[in-house]
Design a protein around this motif. Structure first.
Motif, PDB file in Angstrom:
ATOM      1  N   GLY A  22       8.885  -7.504  21.450  1.00 41.60           N
ATOM      2  CA  GLY A  22       7.886  -7.924  20.732  1.00 41.60           C
ATOM      3  C   GLY A  22       7.839  -9.586  21.017  1.00 41.60           C
ATOM      4  O   GLY A  22       9.025 -10.044  21.658  1.00 41.60           O
ATOM      5  N   SER A  23       6.680 -10.292  20.929  1.00 45.35           N
ATOM      6  CA  SER A  23       7.010 -11.980  21.111  1.00 45.35           C
ATOM      7  C   SER A  23       5.631 -12.345  20.419  1.00 45.35           C
ATOM      8  O   SER A  23       5.445 -12.322  19.134  1.00 45.35           O
ATOM      9  CB  SER A  23       6.872 -12.193  22.791  1.00 45.35           C
ATOM     10  N   PRO A  24       4.753 -13.290  21.008  1.00 44.76           N
ATOM     11  CA  PRO A  24       3.984 -14.509  20.439  1.00 44.76           C
ATOM     12  C   PRO A  24       3.237 -13.871  19.255  1.00 44.76           C
ATOM     13  O   PRO A  24       2.547 -12.811  19.454  1.00 44.76           O
ATOM     14  CB  PRO A  24       3.202 -14.961  21.297  1.00 44.76           C
ATOM     15  N   ALA A  25       3.527 -14.465  18.194  1.00 48.84           N
ATOM     16  CA  ALA A  25       2.562 -14.057  16.915  1.00 48.84           C
ATOM     17  C   ALA A  25       1.379 -14.624  16.778  1.00 48.84           C
ATOM     18  O   ALA A  25       0.954 -15.281  17.542  1.00 48.84           O
ATOM     19  CB  ALA A  25       3.544 -13.792  15.599  1.00 48.84           C
ATOM     20  N   VAL A  26       0.700 -14.810  15.482  1.00 44.04           N
ATOM     21  CA  VAL A  26      -0.288 -15.207  15.174  1.00 44.04           C
ATOM     22  C   VAL A  26      -0.267 -16.795  15.243  1.00 44.04           C
ATOM     23  O   VAL A  26       0.441 -17.396  14.590  1.00 44.04           O
ATOM     24  CB  VAL A  26      -0.787 -14.749  13.814  1.00 44.04           C
ATOM     25  N   ARG A  27      -1.053 -17.275  15.980  1.00 46.27           N
ATOM     26  CA  ARG A  27      -0.903 -18.668  16.332  1.00 46.27           C
ATOM     27  C   ARG A  27      -2.146 -19.754  16.775  1.00 46.27           C
ATOM     28  O   ARG A  27      -2.346 -20.364  17.162  1.00 46.27           O
ATOM     29  CB  ARG A  27       0.136 -18.863  17.639  1.00 46.27           C
ATOM     30  N   VAL A 185       6.024  -8.133   9.881  1.00 46.83           N
ATOM     31  CA  VAL A 185       5.962  -7.366  11.053  1.00 46.83           C
ATOM     32  C   VAL A 185       4.610  -7.946  11.646  1.00 46.83           C
ATOM     33  O   VAL A 185       3.641  -8.200  10.959  1.00 46.83           O
ATOM     34  CB  VAL A 185       5.881  -5.760  10.758  1.00 46.83           C
ATOM     35  N   TYR A 186       4.514  -7.725  13.118  1.00 42.64           N
ATOM     36  CA  TYR A 186       3.447  -8.160  13.875  1.00 42.64           C
ATOM     37  C   TYR A 186       3.521  -7.469  15.247  1.00 42.64           C
ATOM     38  O   TYR A 186       4.640  -7.106  15.568  1.00 42.64           O
ATOM     39  CB  TYR A 186       3.330  -9.617  13.896  1.00 42.64           C
ATOM     40  N   ALA A 187       2.356  -7.129  15.654  1.00 47.35           N
ATOM     41  CA  ALA A 187       2.257  -6.729  17.038  1.00 47.35           C
ATOM     42  C   ALA A 187       0.776  -7.196  17.512  1.00 47.35           C
ATOM     43  O   ALA A 187      -0.085  -7.190  17.024  1.00 47.35           O
ATOM     44  CB  ALA A 187       2.394  -5.115  16.823  1.00 47.35           C
ATOM     45  N   GLY A 188       0.827  -6.941  18.944  1.00 43.28           N
ATOM     46  CA  GLY A 188      -0.580  -6.877  19.615  1.00 43.28           C
ATOM     47  C   GLY A 188      -0.427  -7.044  21.083  1.00 43.28           C
ATOM     48  O   GLY A 188       0.747  -7.524  21.730  1.00 43.28           O
ATOM     49  N   PRO A 189      -1.495  -7.004  21.952  1.00 45.08           N
ATOM     50  CA  PRO A 189      -1.511  -7.043  23.320  1.00 45.08           C
ATOM     51  C   PRO A 189      -1.774  -8.594  23.802  1.00 45.08           C
ATOM     52  O   PRO A 189      -2.585  -9.334  23.151  1.00 45.08           O
ATOM     53  CB  PRO A 189      -2.554  -5.993  23.672  1.00 45.08           C
ATOM     54  N   GLY A 393       2.587 -15.658   4.413  1.00 45.94           N
ATOM     55  CA  GLY A 393       2.794 -14.537   5.502  1.00 45.94           C
ATOM     56  C   GLY A 393       2.461 -15.276   6.739  1.00 45.94           C
ATOM     57  O   GLY A 393       3.302 -14.847   7.830  1.00 45.94           O
ATOM     58  N   GLY A 394       1.304 -16.018   7.127  1.00 44.04           N
ATOM     59  CA  GLY A 394       1.186 -16.592   8.443  1.00 44.04           C
ATOM     60  C   GLY A 394       2.233 -17.304   8.703  1.00 44.04           C
ATOM     61  O   GLY A 394       2.576 -17.223  10.133  1.00 44.04           O
ATOM     62  N   GLN A 395       2.824 -18.037   7.789  1.00 44.26           N
ATOM     63  CA  GLN A 395       4.056 -19.186   8.358  1.00 44.26           C
ATOM     64  C   GLN A 395       5.058 -18.173   8.724  1.00 44.26           C
ATOM     65  O   GLN A 395       6.010 -18.674   9.870  1.00 44.26           O
ATOM     66  CB  GLN A 395       4.607 -19.811   7.020  1.00 44.26           C
ATOM     67  N   LEU A 396       5.871 -17.075   8.027  1.00 45.28           N
ATOM     68  CA  LEU A 396       6.776 -16.553   8.385  1.00 45.28           C
ATOM     69  C   LEU A 396       6.415 -15.849   9.603  1.00 45.28           C
ATOM     70  O   LEU A 396       7.524 -15.640  10.614  1.00 45.28           O
ATOM     71  CB  LEU A 396       7.009 -15.464   7.505  1.00 45.28           C
ATOM     72  N   ASN A 397       5.257 -15.353   9.978  1.00 40.55           N
ATOM     73  CA  ASN A 397       4.824 -14.759  11.240  1.00 40.55           C
ATOM     74  C   ASN A 397       5.423 -15.518  12.488  1.00 40.55           C
ATOM     75  O   ASN A 397       5.722 -15.178  13.448  1.00 40.55           O
ATOM     76  CB  ASN A 397       3.660 -14.131  11.403  1.00 40.55           C
ATOM     77  N   ARG A 398       4.844 -16.872  12.370  1.00 45.28           N
ATOM     78  CA  ARG A 398       4.987 -17.798  13.327  1.00 45.28           C
ATOM     79  C   ARG A 398       6.433 -18.144  13.514  1.00 45.28           C
ATOM     80  O   ARG A 398       7.066 -18.351  14.516  1.00 45.28           O
ATOM     81  CB  ARG A 398       4.493 -19.187  12.789  1.00 45.28           C
ATOM     82  N   ALA A 399       7.332 -18.100  12.499  1.00 41.94           N
ATOM     83  CA  ALA A 399       8.685 -18.434  12.450  1.00 41.94           C
ATOM     84  C   ALA A 399       9.503 -17.221  13.016  1.00 41.94           C
ATOM     85  O   ALA A 399      10.232 -17.527  14.103  1.00 41.94           O
ATOM     86  CB  ALA A 399       9.398 -18.644  11.309  1.00 41.94           C
ATOM     87  N   ASP A 401       7.974 -15.206  15.466  1.00 47.00           N
ATOM     88  CA  ASP A 401       7.334 -15.348  17.099  1.00 47.00           C
ATOM     89  C   ASP A 401       8.281 -16.304  17.654  1.00 47.00           C
ATOM     90  O   ASP A 401       8.444 -16.068  18.759  1.00 47.00           O
ATOM     91  CB  ASP A 401       6.137 -15.810  16.650  1.00 47.00           C
ATOM     92  N   ASP A 402       8.699 -17.633  17.160  1.00 46.68           N
ATOM     93  CA  ASP A 402       9.408 -18.280  17.878  1.00 46.68           C
ATOM     94  C   ASP A 402      10.708 -18.097  17.944  1.00 46.68           C
ATOM     95  O   ASP A 402      11.351 -18.766  18.957  1.00 46.68           O
ATOM     96  CB  ASP A 402       9.532 -19.891  16.724  1.00 46.68           C
ATOM     97  N   LEU A 403      11.362 -16.953  17.711  1.00 44.41           N
ATOM     98  CA  LEU A 403      12.735 -16.394  18.087  1.00 44.41           C
ATOM     99  C   LEU A 403      12.592 -16.067  19.253  1.00 44.41           C
ATOM    100  O   LEU A 403      11.612 -15.437  19.671  1.00 44.41           O
ATOM    101  CB  LEU A 403      13.075 -15.308  17.123  1.00 44.41           C
ATOM    102  N   PRO A 404      13.726 -16.110  20.078  1.00 36.58           N
ATOM    103  CA  PRO A 404      13.885 -15.589  21.469  1.00 36.58           C
ATOM    104  C   PRO A 404      13.860 -14.048  21.512  1.00 36.58           C
ATOM    105  O   PRO A 404      14.133 -13.550  20.567  1.00 36.58           O
ATOM    106  CB  PRO A 404      15.351 -16.126  21.795  1.00 36.58           C
ATOM    107  N   ASP A 405      13.882 -13.514  22.592  1.00 33.92           N
ATOM    108  CA  ASP A 405      13.865 -12.183  23.088  1.00 33.92           C
ATOM    109  C   ASP A 405      15.266 -11.692  23.054  1.00 33.92           C
ATOM    110  O   ASP A 405      15.641 -10.473  23.044  1.00 33.92           O
ATOM    111  CB  ASP A 405      13.113 -11.720  24.129  1.00 33.92           C
ATOM    112  N   ASP A 406      16.163 -12.460  23.437  1.00 32.65           N
ATOM    113  CA  ASP A 406      17.822 -12.303  23.418  1.00 32.65           C
ATOM    114  C   ASP A 406      18.490 -13.019  22.732  1.00 32.65           C
ATOM    115  O   ASP A 406      18.834 -14.163  22.530  1.00 32.65           O
ATOM    116  CB  ASP A 406      18.084 -12.476  24.924  1.00 32.65           C
ATOM    117  N   PHE A 407      19.174 -12.380  21.724  1.00 33.79           N
ATOM    118  CA  PHE A 407      19.791 -13.004  20.524  1.00 33.79           C
ATOM    119  C   PHE A 407      20.946 -12.097  19.948  1.00 33.79           C
ATOM    120  O   PHE A 407      20.807 -10.810  20.270  1.00 33.79           O
ATOM    121  CB  PHE A 407      18.952 -13.612  19.534  1.00 33.79           C
ATOM    122  N   GLU A 408      21.804 -12.896  19.039  1.00 32.87           N
ATOM    123  CA  GLU A 408      22.760 -12.061  18.346  1.00 32.87           C
ATOM    124  C   GLU A 408      22.451 -12.518  16.801  1.00 32.87           C
ATOM    125  O   GLU A 408      22.445 -13.556  16.729  1.00 32.87           O
ATOM    126  CB  GLU A 408      23.971 -12.186  18.773  1.00 32.87           C
TER     127      GLU A 408
END
Length: 577
Positions: A22-27, A185-189, A393-399, A401-408
């Motif tokens: 996953g990546s960008p959420a509702v923005r 949770v979120y998802a989309g193309p 909910g929208g604010q948490l989705n944004r946060a 989404d802002d997380l990187p793809d590679d993390f610990e």
């Protein structure tokens, strides 16, 4: 006193997200500049929320000698925990903690994801030590289905202490001690293509967020019925444009977006639609100015609660107001008309990018921007300034989404829960700002967050801090009218540092602080603090022993509420498969 098990959909969603990524959420509520008139030959602009930087990293990932990386580390744990109440009482409670989880990282030429998922069961010794279970974790990633088409998704599960007035502190008590669960949770193309010199992109996102209050959670006086329940979010955006030097010396483009959050509490609805035209002016090789003008229509509405014979609102078995479905929808916020925005984007090198913009949105002046600076491959500094209209909910989705793809993931070594930030050298890496208040009413959020991450040899450290201001919006004549105009402010800080001691031992220290205040006279200001330290040693390549100590506290700006302080210690074993 048993805490509810996590909903089955969370476990299923986490598994799906790990497979899909996953990546960008509702923005759609923020004006986007990326992709419109940028031009592949130009220095990449600093996007408002980091999409271009991610695209560059994704394109390069998996092209090393191995071609791809798959790391999956499942584990089981058995721990013994002792907790001592320091104030206002002096109880000493003992728990046995059993847990199973998995930490995973996947990176390839066309996909990438990171995940940390943990299920924990706690058994209390004695009547006052409650049993309970909890699931916590975060998953982010993406997968390229075909060139130009990407599926993106993310999921989060965490525990929070919901306090008087809806303030939410992450960390502190153990599972089973009256905590609430937060799931998102979120998802989309996403699609990007070209038709000659014309660049076209589009995206769609769907998200869901739920706050599940424990049956044993302490009653929240006054505003307990205003605690967020659940919401669904949908967003779509399409944009097209020509780069500078193709059809004109400047870049030109147009875009449209739609975003809607439907909140279960009193059937609230926040809808944001906008259309805009943009012009990109190349000032130099590294600087571009983008001007946007268009039309926006933002509307927030809700229904009232069911009233009893005395005209008082009815509260359901879940502790929240019962929505009167037969009542007419009432407007709380209605802004439409001209919007404009001017942005300056500066990218002198691949290690530095800056985007800053000012304009008119939501009927008033709006500011925003991002800064990313990576002086070397071992450290990164980032800042984000935001302004949007949303629900919890929208604010948490944004946060998320802002997380990187590679993390610990950084976890509390005693409770096992998330600690607000993740360890990564990519993008923004903290969630703390999104969890300051769980009121159900929609709000306009303005704030800033900053993070710094360092990896040097065997040492890893990070610091995140920020400020989040929410001005709540509710319809007059409804039960939520008292929340209209209320301002909640959350100053937060999260830090961690850890490293290895030789080849078979290591240590870590982390801490957090939240200062939550409100101008609502019914609620006291809330401060939360915590710190933990842990040491581990490998007995075999798969068996690890851990000892940890911690202290947590909640203080209130009101003589009627006692401050809460507790200390805890853990000794346990983890076996990794």
């Amino acid at each position: 006193m048993q805490q509810r098990s996590a909903p089955r959909w969370v476990v299923l969603a986490s598994a799906v997200v790990l497979a899909v990524a996953g990546s960008p959420a509702v923005r759609a509520q923020s004006i986007g500049y990326e992709g419109l008139g940028s031009g592949a030959s130009a220095a990449p602009s600093a996007p408002e929320r980091g999409q271009a930087d991610r695209a560059v990293k994704r394109a390069g990932r998996g092209r090393g000698q191995a071609g791809k990386r798959i790391e999956v580390a499942p584990y089981i744990e058995l721990n013994q925990v002792v907790g001592a109440e320091l104030s206002p009482g002096d109880d000493v409670l003992t728990y046995t903690q059993a847990a199973a989880g998995v930490d995973a990282s996947v990176a390839g030429r066309n996909h990438g994801a990171s995940a940390s998922i943990r299920y924990q069961r706690q058994f209390g010794w004695g009547k006052r030590a409650g049993d309970g279970d909890a699931i916590s974790g975060v998953v982010r990633g993406y997968a390229t289905v075909t060139p130009g088409v990407t599926i993106e998704a993310g999921a989060l599960a965490t525990q929070a202490d919901v306090e008087d007035g809806g303030g939410a502190l992450v960390g502190g008590t153990l599972a089973g001690n009256g905590r609430s669960s937060v799931y998102s949770v979120y998802a989309g193309p996403s699609v990007a293509t070209r038709a000659g010199d014309l660049s076209v992109s589009a995206s769609y996102r769907a998200g869901f967020t739920k706050v599940d209050q424990d049956d044993d959670a302490p009653a929240v006086s006054g505003g307990g019925a205003d605690i967020f329940d659940k919401s669904t979010v949908q967003a779509a955006e399409v944009q097209a444009g020509f780069a500078p030097g193709t059809v004109l010396p400047v870049g030109v483009g147009a875009a449209g977006s739609f975003s809607q959050e439907d909140i279960a509490n009193l059937d609230q609805r926040a809808r944001d639609m906008q259309a805009r035209a943009m012009v990109t002016v190349p000032v130099s090789r590294t600087v571009r100015v983008v001007g946007a003008i268009g039309y926006e229509d933002v509307e927030i509405s809700s229904r009232d609660a069911v009233r009893d014979a005395n005209g008082l609102p009815v509260v359901g078995s879940d502790g929240r107001y019962v929505t009167d479905k037969s009542a007419p929808r009432q407007l709380a916020y209605d802004v439409s008309g001209l919007l404009w925005d001017v942005a300056v984007m500066w990218r002198p090198s691949r290690r530095t990018s800056l985007s800053a913009h000012v304009g008119r949105r939501y009927g008033s002046t709006s500011y925003g921007g991002t800064l990313a600076y990576a002086p070397d491959d071992r450290s990164r500094f980032s800042v984000s300034v935001y302004d949007n209209v949303s629900g919890f909910g929208g604010q948490l989705n944004r946060a998320l989404d802002d997380l990187p793809d590679d993390f610990e993931v950084v976890r509390d070594p005693i409770t096992g829960d998330l600690r607000g930030c993740v360890a990564s050298l990519e993008g923004s890496n903290c969630l703390s700002g999104a969890l300051g208040s769980v009121r159900s009413a929609t709000f306009r959020a303005r704030g800033v967050s900053a993070s710094y991450t360092l990896q040097f040899g065997r040492l890893s450290a990070g610091l995140g801090l920020g400020y989040d201001r929410r001005r709540f919006i509710a319809a007059r004549g409804t039960v939520l009218a008292t929340a209209n105009g209320v301002v909640d402010e959350n100053y937060w800080l999260a830090a961690y540092v850890g490293g290895e001691l030789g080849s078979d031992a290591g240590w870590s220290v982390n801490g957090y602080a939240n200062w939550i205040s409100s101008n609502d006279p019914l609620f006291a200001d809330l401060n939360g603090y915590g710190a933990t330290a842990s040491y581990y040693r490998m007995f075999t390549p798969r068996l690890r022993g851990t000892v940890a100590v911690g202290i947590n506290g909640s203080t209130y700006d009101g003589p009627a509420i006692d401050d809460l302080w507790s200390a805890s210690a853990l000794a346990g074993l983890r076996y990794s498969f």
